[in-house]
Design a protein around this motif. Structure first.
Motif, PDB file in Angstrom:
ATOM      1  N   MET A 101      16.780   1.848  -8.095  1.00 52.21           N
ATOM      2  CA  MET A 101      16.108   2.605  -7.062  1.00 52.21           C
ATOM      3  C   MET A 101      15.302   1.638  -6.189  1.00 52.21           C
ATOM      4  N   TYR A 102      15.601   1.623  -4.923  1.00 53.50           N
ATOM      5  CA  TYR A 102      14.966   0.710  -3.975  1.00 53.50           C
ATOM      6  C   TYR A 102      14.364   1.500  -2.825  1.00 53.50           C
ATOM      7  N   VAL A 103      13.429   0.863  -2.112  1.00 50.42           N
ATOM      8  CA  VAL A 103      12.805   1.460  -0.935  1.00 50.42           C
ATOM      9  C   VAL A 103      13.338   0.711   0.274  1.00 50.42           C
ATOM     10  N   GLU A 104      13.763   1.455   1.282  1.00 45.01           N
ATOM     11  CA  GLU A 104      14.301   0.814   2.476  1.00 45.01           C
ATOM     12  C   GLU A 104      13.207   0.712   3.531  1.00 45.01           C
ATOM     13  N   HIS A 105      13.139  -0.479   4.156  1.00 38.52           N
ATOM     14  CA  HIS A 105      12.176  -0.706   5.239  1.00 38.52           C
ATOM     15  C   HIS A 105      12.849  -1.621   6.249  1.00 38.52           C
ATOM     16  N   GLN A 106      13.020  -1.155   7.448  1.00 38.75           N
ATOM     17  CA  GLN A 106      13.664  -1.893   8.535  1.00 38.75           C
ATOM     18  C   GLN A 106      14.997  -2.498   8.084  1.00 38.75           C
ATOM     19  N   ASN A 107      15.819  -1.659   7.512  1.00 38.73           N
ATOM     20  CA  ASN A 107      17.164  -2.012   7.045  1.00 38.73           C
ATOM     21  C   ASN A 107      17.168  -3.070   5.947  1.00 38.73           C
ATOM     22  N   VAL A 108      16.041  -3.230   5.215  1.00 41.79           N
ATOM     23  CA  VAL A 108      15.976  -4.146   4.082  1.00 41.79           C
ATOM     24  C   VAL A 108      15.567  -3.332   2.865  1.00 41.79           C
ATOM     25  N   MET A 109      16.199  -3.607   1.737  1.00 43.97           N
ATOM     26  CA  MET A 109      15.901  -2.874   0.509  1.00 43.97           C
ATOM     27  C   MET A 109      14.891  -3.672  -0.328  1.00 43.97           C
ATOM     28  N   TYR A 110      13.816  -2.998  -0.781  1.00 48.41           N
ATOM     29  CA  TYR A 110      12.787  -3.628  -1.602  1.00 48.41           C
ATOM     30  C   TYR A 110      12.637  -2.868  -2.909  1.00 48.41           C
ATOM     31  N   ARG A 111      12.270  -3.570  -3.962  1.00 48.84           N
ATOM     32  CA  ARG A 111      11.967  -2.916  -5.228  1.00 48.84           C
ATOM     33  C   ARG A 111      10.651  -2.168  -5.093  1.00 48.84           C
ATOM     34  N   PRO A 112      10.503  -1.048  -5.772  1.00 49.63           N
ATOM     35  CA  PRO A 112       9.257  -0.267  -5.667  1.00 49.63           C
ATOM     36  C   PRO A 112       8.023  -1.042  -6.156  1.00 49.63           C
ATOM     37  N   GLU A 113       8.189  -1.909  -7.188  1.00 52.64           N
ATOM     38  CA  GLU A 113       7.040  -2.681  -7.687  1.00 52.64           C
ATOM     39  C   GLU A 113       6.499  -3.614  -6.611  1.00 52.64           C
ATOM     40  N   PHE A 114       7.411  -4.207  -5.868  1.00 48.37           N
ATOM     41  CA  PHE A 114       7.012  -5.106  -4.793  1.00 48.37           C
ATOM     42  C   PHE A 114       6.263  -4.347  -3.703  1.00 48.37           C
ATOM     43  N   VAL A 115       6.783  -3.185  -3.344  1.00 43.01           N
ATOM     44  CA  VAL A 115       6.150  -2.376  -2.301  1.00 43.01           C
ATOM     45  C   VAL A 115       4.751  -1.960  -2.745  1.00 43.01           C
ATOM     46  N   ARG A 116       4.593  -1.571  -4.037  1.00 47.85           N
ATOM     47  CA  ARG A 116       3.277  -1.190  -4.547  1.00 47.85           C
ATOM     48  C   ARG A 116       2.318  -2.389  -4.510  1.00 47.85           C
ATOM     49  N   ALA A 117       2.796  -3.570  -4.901  1.00 51.48           N
ATOM     50  CA  ALA A 117       1.944  -4.757  -4.895  1.00 51.48           C
ATOM     51  C   ALA A 117       1.501  -5.108  -3.483  1.00 51.48           C
ATOM     52  N   VAL A 118       2.405  -5.026  -2.513  1.00 46.65           N
ATOM     53  CA  VAL A 118       2.056  -5.322  -1.125  1.00 46.65           C
ATOM     54  C   VAL A 118       1.033  -4.315  -0.611  1.00 46.65           C
ATOM     55  N   ASN A 119       1.256  -3.043  -0.888  1.00 46.44           N
ATOM     56  CA  ASN A 119       0.311  -2.018  -0.434  1.00 46.44           C
ATOM     57  C   ASN A 119      -1.060  -2.196  -1.077  1.00 46.44           C
ATOM     58  N   GLU A 120      -1.107  -2.578  -2.368  1.00 46.32           N
ATOM     59  CA  GLU A 120      -2.379  -2.816  -3.055  1.00 46.32           C
ATOM     60  C   GLU A 120      -3.118  -3.997  -2.424  1.00 46.32           C
ATOM     61  N   ARG A 121      -2.396  -5.052  -2.127  1.00 43.10           N
ATOM     62  CA  ARG A 121      -3.021  -6.221  -1.496  1.00 43.10           C
ATOM     63  C   ARG A 121      -3.552  -5.870  -0.111  1.00 43.10           C
ATOM     64  N   ARG A 122      -2.803  -5.094   0.648  1.00 42.60           N
ATOM     65  CA  ARG A 122      -3.275  -4.653   1.974  1.00 42.60           C
ATOM     66  C   ARG A 122      -4.542  -3.823   1.853  1.00 42.60           C
ATOM     67  N   ARG A 123      -4.608  -2.964   0.823  1.00 41.54           N
ATOM     68  CA  ARG A 123      -5.794  -2.135   0.601  1.00 41.54           C
ATOM     69  C   ARG A 123      -6.990  -3.035   0.259  1.00 41.54           C
ATOM     70  N   GLN A 124      -6.789  -4.057  -0.576  1.00 45.44           N
ATOM     71  CA  GLN A 124      -7.865  -4.980  -0.942  1.00 45.44           C
ATOM     72  C   GLN A 124      -8.384  -5.730   0.286  1.00 45.44           C
ATOM     73  N   ILE A 125      -7.494  -6.152   1.137  1.00 48.57           N
ATOM     74  CA  ILE A 125      -7.888  -6.881   2.352  1.00 48.57           C
ATOM     75  C   ILE A 125      -8.684  -5.968   3.274  1.00 48.57           C
ATOM     76  N   ALA A 126      -8.247  -4.722   3.418  1.00 46.88           N
ATOM     77  CA  ALA A 126      -8.955  -3.767   4.273  1.00 46.88           C
ATOM     78  C   ALA A 126     -10.364  -3.510   3.736  1.00 46.88           C
ATOM     79  N   GLU A 127     -10.519  -3.372   2.420  1.00 49.69           N
ATOM     80  CA  GLU A 127     -11.842  -3.156   1.822  1.00 49.69           C
ATOM     81  C   GLU A 127     -12.742  -4.369   2.029  1.00 49.69           C
ATOM     82  N   ALA A 128     -12.185  -5.541   1.883  1.00 55.25           N
ATOM     83  CA  ALA A 128     -12.974  -6.759   2.080  1.00 55.25           C
ATOM     84  C   ALA A 128     -13.462  -6.851   3.522  1.00 55.25           C
ATOM     85  N   ARG A 129     -12.640  -6.453   4.471  1.00 56.45           N
ATOM     86  CA  ARG A 129     -13.053  -6.482   5.882  1.00 56.45           C
ATOM     87  C   ARG A 129     -14.165  -5.485   6.158  1.00 56.45           C
ATOM     88  N   LYS A 130     -14.123  -4.323   5.491  1.00 56.61           N
ATOM     89  CA  LYS A 130     -15.166  -3.308   5.683  1.00 56.61           C
ATOM     90  C   LYS A 130     -16.519  -3.803   5.162  1.00 56.61           C
TER      91      LYS A 130
END
Length: 155
Positions: free
Chosen positions: A1-30
């Motif tokens: 099971m993969y997640v598609e983004h701009q015609n590229v397939m990603y593993r769900p674990e990778f997508v979760r890790a990227v989203n978590e890192r983005r959330r951490q960066i946003a909190e640090a900026r706040k």
């Protein structure tokens, strides 16, 4: 099971890790800018006067003791003082300012502590021509022009 983004397939674990890192960066900026940590070079610059004073004490002890200090120990001493690797000091072609300063100081102290070393021997240790050693000694160490063996004047 993969997640598609701009015609590229990603593993769900990778997508979760990227989203978590983005959330951490946003909190640090706040939270606003954190106090920046000092870099290793900035910390060394703050400690420099103490390091130089300690190094000069060691060198004075060597001069007073009259012991035969190994050349490698002297090179390591100046490498540590200037924050470079000992092999940089003896390496052919290294011309960075901190390496030059360490090499010049090492040559001057070795010349003072080990007067039995000729300029040819010093040149061999530092991978330099004997005339380069004579130039350093004349420019920084007070070589007599009368053809006597180069020595470093106390000062």
């Amino acid at each position: 099971m993969y997640v598609e983004h701009q015609n590229v397939m990603y593993r769900p674990e990778f997508v979760r890790a990227v989203n978590e890192r983005r959330r951490q960066i946003a909190e640090a900026r706040k939270q606003g800018p954190a106090e920046p940590a000092l870099s290793a070079e900035e910390q060394r610059a703050l400690d420099w006067p103490n390091a130089v004073a300690a190094a000069r004490k060691i060198e004075a002890g060597w001069l007073e003791s009259g012991q035969r200090i190994p050349v490698k120990e002297i090179i390591r001493h100046f490498a540590k003082l200037h924050g470079v690797h000992p092999s940089d000091i003896t390496m052919k072609g290294m011309k960075r300012n901190e390496v030059l300063a360490a090499r010049i100081e090492a040559i001057l102290l070795i010349n003072k502590l080990r007067p039995e070393f000729s300029s040819t021997k010093l040149g061999h240790i530092f991978n330099r021509d004997h005339s380069s050693i004579l130039h350093i000694l004349s420019k920084y160490g007070g070589v007599q022009k009368s053809g006597q063996r180069p020595t470093v004047e106390a000062g």
